[in-house]
Design an enzyme around this catalytic site. Sequence first.
Site, PDB file in Angstrom:
ATOM      1  N   GLU A  38      10.397  -4.041  13.110  1.00  0.00           N
ATOM      2  CA  GLU A  38      11.655  -3.952  12.392  1.00  0.00           C
ATOM      3  C   GLU A  38      12.712  -4.004  13.107  1.00  0.00           C
ATOM      4  O   GLU A  38      13.824  -4.514  12.696  1.00  0.00           O
ATOM      5  CB  GLU A  38      11.538  -2.211  11.805  1.00  0.00           C
ATOM      6  CG  GLU A  38      10.412  -1.941  11.091  1.00  0.00           C
ATOM      7  CD  GLU A  38       9.026  -1.683  11.514  1.00  0.00           C
ATOM      8  OE1 GLU A  38       8.859  -1.887  12.907  1.00  0.00           O
ATOM      9  OE2 GLU A  38       8.217  -1.232  10.870  1.00  0.00           O
TER      10      GLU A  38
ATOM     11  N   ASP B 214       0.798  -1.140  -0.030  1.00  0.00           N
ATOM     12  CA  ASP B 214      -0.136  -0.050   0.031  1.00  0.00           C
ATOM     13  C   ASP B 214       0.709   1.312   0.153  1.00  0.00           C
ATOM     14  O   ASP B 214       0.383   2.607  -0.111  1.00  0.00           O
ATOM     15  CB  ASP B 214      -0.818   0.088   1.338  1.00  0.00           C
ATOM     16  CG  ASP B 214      -0.199  -0.280   2.379  1.00  0.00           C
ATOM     17  OD1 ASP B 214       0.945  -0.619   2.330  1.00  0.00           O
ATOM     18  OD2 ASP B 214      -0.821   0.059   3.399  1.00  0.00           O
TER      19      ASP B 214
HETATM   20  C1  UGA Z   1       2.983  -0.680   9.550  1.00  0.00           C
HETATM   21  C2  UGA Z   1       4.436  -0.846   8.771  1.00  0.00           C
HETATM   22  O1  UGA Z   1       4.385  -0.089   7.590  1.00  0.00           O
HETATM   23  C3  UGA Z   1       4.332  -2.495   8.275  1.00  0.00           C
HETATM   24  O2  UGA Z   1       5.536  -2.826   7.401  1.00  0.00           O
HETATM   25  C4  UGA Z   1       4.086  -3.495   9.508  1.00  0.00           C
HETATM   26  O3  UGA Z   1       4.094  -4.629   8.794  1.00  0.00           O
HETATM   27  C5  UGA Z   1       2.984  -3.097  10.257  1.00  0.00           C
HETATM   28  O4  UGA Z   1       3.145  -1.760  10.703  1.00  0.00           O
HETATM   29  C6  UGA Z   1       2.939  -4.017  11.351  1.00  0.00           C
HETATM   30  O5  UGA Z   1       3.303  -3.211  12.681  1.00  0.00           O
HETATM   31  O6  UGA Z   1       2.972  -4.979  11.347  1.00  0.00           O
HETATM   32  P1  UGA Z   1       0.480  -0.756   8.372  1.00  0.00           P
HETATM   33  O7  UGA Z   1       0.352   0.140   6.999  1.00  0.00           O
HETATM   34  O8  UGA Z   1      -0.087  -0.393   9.529  1.00  0.00           O
HETATM   35  O9  UGA Z   1       1.945  -0.867   8.461  1.00  0.00           O
HETATM   36  O10 UGA Z   1       0.119  -2.248   7.741  1.00  0.00           O
HETATM   37  P2  UGA Z   1      -0.225  -2.894   6.316  1.00  0.00           P
HETATM   38  O11 UGA Z   1       0.103  -1.801   5.380  1.00  0.00           O
HETATM   39  O12 UGA Z   1      -1.924  -2.890   6.754  1.00  0.00           O
HETATM   40  O13 UGA Z   1       0.115  -4.084   6.487  1.00  0.00           O
HETATM   41  C7  UGA Z   1       1.688  -4.437   5.920  1.00  0.00           C
HETATM   42  C8  UGA Z   1       1.780  -5.374   5.036  1.00  0.00           C
HETATM   43  O14 UGA Z   1       1.408  -6.668   5.407  1.00  0.00           O
HETATM   44  C9  UGA Z   1       1.056  -4.974   3.667  1.00  0.00           C
HETATM   45  O15 UGA Z   1       1.841  -5.435   2.464  1.00  0.00           O
HETATM   46  C10 UGA Z   1      -0.158  -5.751   3.606  1.00  0.00           C
HETATM   47  O16 UGA Z   1      -0.671  -6.181   2.504  1.00  0.00           O
HETATM   48  C11 UGA Z   1       0.280  -7.199   4.390  1.00  0.00           C
HETATM   49  N1  UGA Z   1      -0.766  -7.680   5.332  1.00  0.00           N
HETATM   50  C12 UGA Z   1      -1.571  -7.148   6.138  1.00  0.00           C
HETATM   51  C13 UGA Z   1      -0.936  -9.153   5.471  1.00  0.00           C
HETATM   52  O17 UGA Z   1      -0.297  -9.917   4.533  1.00  0.00           O
HETATM   53  N2  UGA Z   1      -1.872  -9.782   5.991  1.00  0.00           N
HETATM   54  C14 UGA Z   1      -2.744  -8.963   6.976  1.00  0.00           C
HETATM   55  O18 UGA Z   1      -3.672  -9.550   7.483  1.00  0.00           O
HETATM   56  C15 UGA Z   1      -2.518  -7.700   6.911  1.00  0.00           C
HETATM   57 MN    MN Z   2       0.544   0.022   5.181  1.00  0.00          MN
END
Ligand code: UGA
Ligand code: MN
Length: 251
Positions: free
Chosen positions: A197, A112
């Site tokens: 991280e 995203d």
């Molecule tokens: C923030 C950080 O930018 C992420 O890199 C980190 O993984 C996350 O916090 C965390 O604390 O785990 P955020 O924008 O809140 O990110 O998270 P998302 O963008 O919703 O998810 C990160 C990545 O994991 C995305 O590529 C998303 O597609 C993937 N994801 C999310 C999954 O593979 N499974 C899920 O159930 C949710």
């Molecule tokens: Mn994100």
Amino acid sequence: PIIYAITPTYARLVQKAELVRISQTFLHVKNFHWIVVEDSPVKTQLVSELLAQSGLRFTHLHTETPKEHKRKESDPNWLKPRGVEQRNLALQWLRENRELSEEGVVYFADDDNTYSLRLFDEIRSTKRVSVWPVGLVGGLRFERPLVEKGRVVGFYTAWKPNRPFPMDMAGFAIALQLLLANREARFDLLAERGYLESSLLQSLVSIEELEPRADNCTKVLVWHTRSEKPKMKQEELLQKQGLGSDPSIEV
Ligand code: UGA
Ligand code: MN
């Protein structure tokens, strides 16, 4: 060096839009290999076809986040770490399929975010771990490493500043050789909120070794954008009347 971008992804209404958007950015990057890891018990048709048609060099993997670690629809988005097992599986794939002699750089590219092409020019020269600012993150306009005389001396961040590496996933890249040489280094599924991280970076580098990029960390070349969840009110109303949209049309 080749750039390996690791992207965890999961099914939701905006998934295809996100993947189209970033894949078409990546098409402009030379010497690039996209590792897409679905958070799913199977490889989905949507992602399989998107990758096959993308024109990119890619590897398609999948692993479902264990139930007890998965966020429920009702949970706040920050409750559980996201994409952890997916990124770890990609690291395992690199360790099993790449030689120590290969020159490469690994970047964790969430589906995203918004990526400037200039970022990839900065990433490519990574020797161990390179770092740069991330825009629109941590409740700030940007977070960034603070640089003095070409060295990272601290971080501009407001949220939990005492974390070992108070940086977003989008703000660093790692030399492939460093990951291959440290085969135990991985993300901790049990990491406290904000410490994901750090859980990987702690076992790979110290702050003094970080390599600042983007004009000594003064330029924002990646943005932690997040898509709004589309409202489906009318779709649901029509569905109740048996007039829902054609399910054979993919969105
Ligand atoms: C923030 C950080 O930018 C992420 O890199 C980190 O993984 C996350 O916090 C965390 O604390 O785990 P955020 O924008 O809140 O990110 O998270 P998302 O963008 O919703 O998810 C990160 C990545 O994991 C995305 O590529 C998303 O597609 C993937 N994801 C999310 C999954 O593979 N499974 C899920 O159930 C949710
Ligand atoms: Mn994100």
